[in-house]
Design a protein around this motif. Sequence first.
Motif, PDB file in Angstrom:
ATOM      1  N   ALA A 110      66.513  57.739  12.804  1.00 24.04           N
ATOM      2  CA  ALA A 110      66.358  58.538  11.594  1.00 24.04           C
ATOM      3  C   ALA A 110      65.563  59.814  11.858  1.00 24.04           C
ATOM      4  CB  ALA A 110      65.685  57.697  10.509  1.00 24.04           C
ATOM      5  N   LEU A 111      64.524  59.730  12.685  1.00 26.81           N
ATOM      6  CA  LEU A 111      63.765  60.936  13.047  1.00 26.81           C
ATOM      7  C   LEU A 111      64.649  61.962  13.749  1.00 26.81           C
ATOM      8  CD1 LEU A 111      60.405  59.426  14.368  1.00 26.81           C
ATOM      9  CD2 LEU A 111      60.716  60.806  12.308  1.00 26.81           C
ATOM     10  N   LEU A 112      65.493  61.493  14.658  1.00 23.71           N
ATOM     11  CA  LEU A 112      66.372  62.397  15.383  1.00 23.71           C
ATOM     12  C   LEU A 112      67.420  63.016  14.457  1.00 23.71           C
ATOM     13  CD1 LEU A 112      66.773  60.188  18.556  1.00 23.71           C
ATOM     14  CD2 LEU A 112      65.663  62.421  18.488  1.00 23.71           C
ATOM     15  N   LEU A 113      67.930  62.236  13.508  1.00 30.75           N
ATOM     16  CA  LEU A 113      68.880  62.782  12.536  1.00 30.75           C
ATOM     17  C   LEU A 113      68.212  63.817  11.649  1.00 30.75           C
ATOM     18  CD1 LEU A 113      70.937  59.691  11.304  1.00 30.75           C
ATOM     19  CD2 LEU A 113      71.679  61.502  12.850  1.00 30.75           C
ATOM     20  N   TYR A 114      67.015  63.508  11.166  1.00 34.21           N
ATOM     21  CA  TYR A 114      66.306  64.442  10.291  1.00 34.21           C
ATOM     22  C   TYR A 114      65.987  65.744  11.025  1.00 34.21           C
ATOM     23  CZ  TYR A 114      62.534  66.449   7.501  1.00 34.21           C
ATOM     24  OH  TYR A 114      61.751  67.307   6.776  1.00 34.21           O
ATOM     25  N   ALA A 115      65.479  65.617  12.243  1.00 37.29           N
ATOM     26  CA  ALA A 115      65.151  66.822  13.012  1.00 37.29           C
ATOM     27  C   ALA A 115      66.403  67.598  13.379  1.00 37.29           C
ATOM     28  CB  ALA A 115      64.384  66.435  14.272  1.00 37.29           C
ATOM     29  N   GLY A 116      67.488  66.903  13.665  1.00 32.20           N
ATOM     30  CA  GLY A 116      68.707  67.581  14.082  1.00 32.20           C
ATOM     31  C   GLY A 116      69.347  68.433  13.019  1.00 32.20           C
ATOM     32  N   ARG A 117      68.998  68.221  11.751  1.00 36.14           N
ATOM     33  CA  ARG A 117      69.572  69.006  10.664  1.00 36.14           C
ATOM     34  C   ARG A 117      68.757  70.254  10.352  1.00 36.14           C
ATOM     35  NH1 ARG A 117      74.281  68.591   8.330  1.00 36.14           N
ATOM     36  NH2 ARG A 117      73.415  68.765   6.225  1.00 36.14           N
TER      37      ARG A 117
END
Length: 481
Positions: A110-117
């Motif tokens: 979830a952290l990687l998804l949030y940062a990736g956006r």
Amino acid sequence: MSGAGSRRPRDAVRTLAPPVAVWAATRAVLLLCVFKVLVLPGPDVTSDISGIYHGWSEVLRSGAFPESDVTWQYPPAAALPVLSPGLLPFLDYASAFFLLACAADAVTFALLLYAGRRPGKRLTGAWVWTAGVALLGPTAYARYDLMVTAVAVAALFAAARHPRVSGALIAFGALLKVWPVLLLTGAPLRGRRGREMWGTAALGALALTLLFAVWAPGGLAFLTFQRDRGTEVESLGALVFHLARQFGWDGEVLLSYGSVEFVGPYVSLVSSLALVLTVAAFGWLLLWRLRARRFTSGTLADAAFTAVLLSVTTSRVISPQYMIWLVGAAAVCMTLRASRMGLPAVLVLLATGATLLEFPVWFADVVASEGRGVVLLTVRNALLVAASLAACRRLWRSTVTGPRRQEGGPLRRTAGHGRGAAAEPGSVATPRAAAPARPAPQLSCRTTYDCHRRVNSAGLRPSWSRIARPALSLPPRPAAR
């Protein structure tokens, strides 16, 4: 406006749906493996949880660290993940641990998804994490390293805007399993952000150490156990003995300090050489830090990834779960568009897939130094060496030699640090501003001779091939009668 607003959620769902679906499918397979619905060939990777970890938790509940157990080789904060299955009292110890490991995996994803956006980032890191953990197999959920990696990923993402939070997370991660201290390799040394990050990390580590020392004795016994470890059968130095066994080397393989290690002639020499190699790797990191001139928004993560990669590759022990550290650091790098670690990240993913075959699938061949196991181990370690060299080269070129080549000389340091001060990570050192070009004089000429005279008086070379021929203002033609 309403149409554009309604399209945004649909676009987000369309973008996030593929990685989320793949993550859910691969993690379902991992859970089936650790719950033994699906069984891989080789030794049972979950036995450490139901046996060793559970035994440690019983000792920790009594108010002491298992300092008499040589397999306890972890800092004092490791007691927290070992005791964490108690949060799910309605499940047995192993089942609760597997679900909590999956929860830590989900938080990292979830952290990687949030940062990736966010601007300047991308979703590639989420894909790297999804693939890397899946390639490692059930070992990822059968060790607490995934929980440590979740803390490290959060620390790297928090560094840009919340240096105190990042420092606290690094301190906590270092007391979980030491290696997150390497995240400070590219941290700023000057300025408010540097003071906050380093100061919080130091004070946090000291406070946590004192807290665990008061809570239970024996929290630092792991230092002695780590010092006495030998050469593990999966390490880079172990290839020497795998080859020597083909020519009659009379050593043997024993379970020692919680891992399978070589015991026999010259083992201590190879272990000492591995330590020398590790010291040389950290010496290179120090040299890089002294020579680095340009720090971008991706340098902190790139330096952390390189440091962890060098530490793992040169270590006397390369346990399979160490690959989770590399996958997590690589995922953060691949989230940042400014990162230069694309090739090393791919090599780490390939090495992670080879690790699954090496352990547990063909681990018996590795222990027996059989041909298939030795070849596979050689390939895995060669990939780690190649990734380390590529990471070092890219980090050096992006921060040391690259800026000098672009500017044709030494870079001008970031303003605000004084003469001779280095730029902070997260800022880009700008080249010396070029002097603005002098505007060409405006010439109004009526004849060619007049133009030559005016050009000479302006201090310019009267060469018609180097200056634009001015337009001549001719008198108007008389009207025809």
